[in-house]
Design a protein around this motif. Sequence first.
Motif, PDB file in Angstrom:
ATOM      1  N   SER A   5       0.830  -1.205   0.000  1.00 11.67           N
ATOM      2  CA  SER A   5       0.000   0.000   0.000  1.00 11.67           C
ATOM      3  C   SER A   5       0.861   1.250   0.000  1.00 11.67           C
ATOM      4  CB  SER A   5      -0.915   0.007   1.212  1.00 11.67           C
ATOM      5  OG  SER A   5      -1.821  -1.060   1.155  1.00 11.67           O
ATOM      6  N   ALA A   6       1.945   1.225   0.794  1.00 11.58           N
ATOM      7  CA  ALA A   6       2.844   2.383   0.853  1.00 11.58           C
ATOM      8  C   ALA A   6       3.516   2.616  -0.487  1.00 11.58           C
ATOM      9  CB  ALA A   6       3.884   2.188   1.948  1.00 11.58           C
ATOM     10  N   ASP A   7       3.939   1.548  -1.140  1.00  9.33           N
ATOM     11  CA  ASP A   7       4.566   1.700  -2.457  1.00  9.33           C
ATOM     12  C   ASP A   7       3.568   2.228  -3.476  1.00  9.33           C
ATOM     13  OD1 ASP A   7       6.989   0.861  -1.488  1.00  9.33           O
ATOM     14  OD2 ASP A   7       6.728  -1.234  -2.133  1.00  9.33           O
ATOM     15  N   GLY A   8       2.333   1.748  -3.407  1.00  7.63           N
ATOM     16  CA  GLY A   8       1.304   2.238  -4.319  1.00  7.63           C
ATOM     17  C   GLY A   8       0.997   3.708  -4.094  1.00  7.63           C
ATOM     18  N   ILE A  13       1.491   9.317  -5.778  1.00 11.19           N
ATOM     19  CA  ILE A  13       1.897  10.709  -5.521  1.00 11.19           C
ATOM     20  C   ILE A  13       2.939  11.161  -6.541  1.00 11.19           C
ATOM     21  CG2 ILE A  13       3.110  12.201  -3.894  1.00 11.19           C
ATOM     22  CD1 ILE A  13       1.674  10.639  -1.654  1.00 11.19           C
ATOM     23  N   ALA A  14       3.892  10.284  -6.845  1.00 13.99           N
ATOM     24  CA  ALA A  14       4.919  10.633  -7.828  1.00 13.99           C
ATOM     25  C   ALA A  14       4.311  10.883  -9.203  1.00 13.99           C
ATOM     26  CB  ALA A  14       5.969   9.536  -7.899  1.00 13.99           C
ATOM     27  N   ALA A  15       3.275  10.114  -9.548  1.00 15.22           N
ATOM     28  CA  ALA A  15       2.673  10.258 -10.871  1.00 15.22           C
ATOM     29  C   ALA A  15       1.729  11.455 -10.944  1.00 15.22           C
ATOM     30  CB  ALA A  15       1.914   8.982 -11.238  1.00 15.22           C
ATOM     31  N   ASN A  16       1.017  11.747  -9.844  1.00  9.07           N
ATOM     32  CA  ASN A  16      -0.035  12.765  -9.896  1.00  9.07           C
ATOM     33  C   ASN A  16       0.285  14.049  -9.138  1.00  9.07           C
ATOM     34  OD1 ASN A  16      -1.755  11.015 -11.362  1.00  9.07           O
ATOM     35  ND2 ASN A  16      -2.232   9.945  -9.457  1.00  9.07           N
ATOM     36  N   GLY A  17       1.301  14.019  -8.293  1.00 15.74           N
ATOM     37  CA  GLY A  17       1.626  15.201  -7.492  1.00 15.74           C
ATOM     38  C   GLY A  17       2.278  16.286  -8.317  1.00 15.74           C
ATOM     39  N   ARG A  18       2.062  17.509  -7.876  1.00 22.72           N
ATOM     40  CA  ARG A  18       2.673  18.652  -8.550  1.00 22.72           C
ATOM     41  C   ARG A  18       3.505  19.425  -7.538  1.00 22.72           C
ATOM     42  NH1 ARG A  18      -2.769  21.036 -10.993  1.00 22.72           N
ATOM     43  NH2 ARG A  18      -2.958  21.288  -8.752  1.00 22.72           N
TER      44      ARG A  18
END
Length: 72
Positions: A5-8, A13-18
């Motif tokens: 879950s933490a890796d997901g 966050i890495a893919a969608n965070g700004r």
Amino acid sequence: MSRESADGLRTSIAANGRAADAVLLAAVPLALVAVFAVPESARAAYVLDYRTPTAVDMYVSHFVHFGVGGTV
């Protein structure tokens, strides 16, 4: 929270965070630390004087504390 879950979450966050999101999240703690770092003489000017309160004094007194416990 399981490791998967933490890796997901990290991947999401890495893919969608700004960068703007991170800056906005960091702004509040940085502002609180900045207010606490103001010299004591400047903070003393904003301590609420109950004899002659002003609107600015009443607003700012919520943020100005002399110690970690919030006591003068």
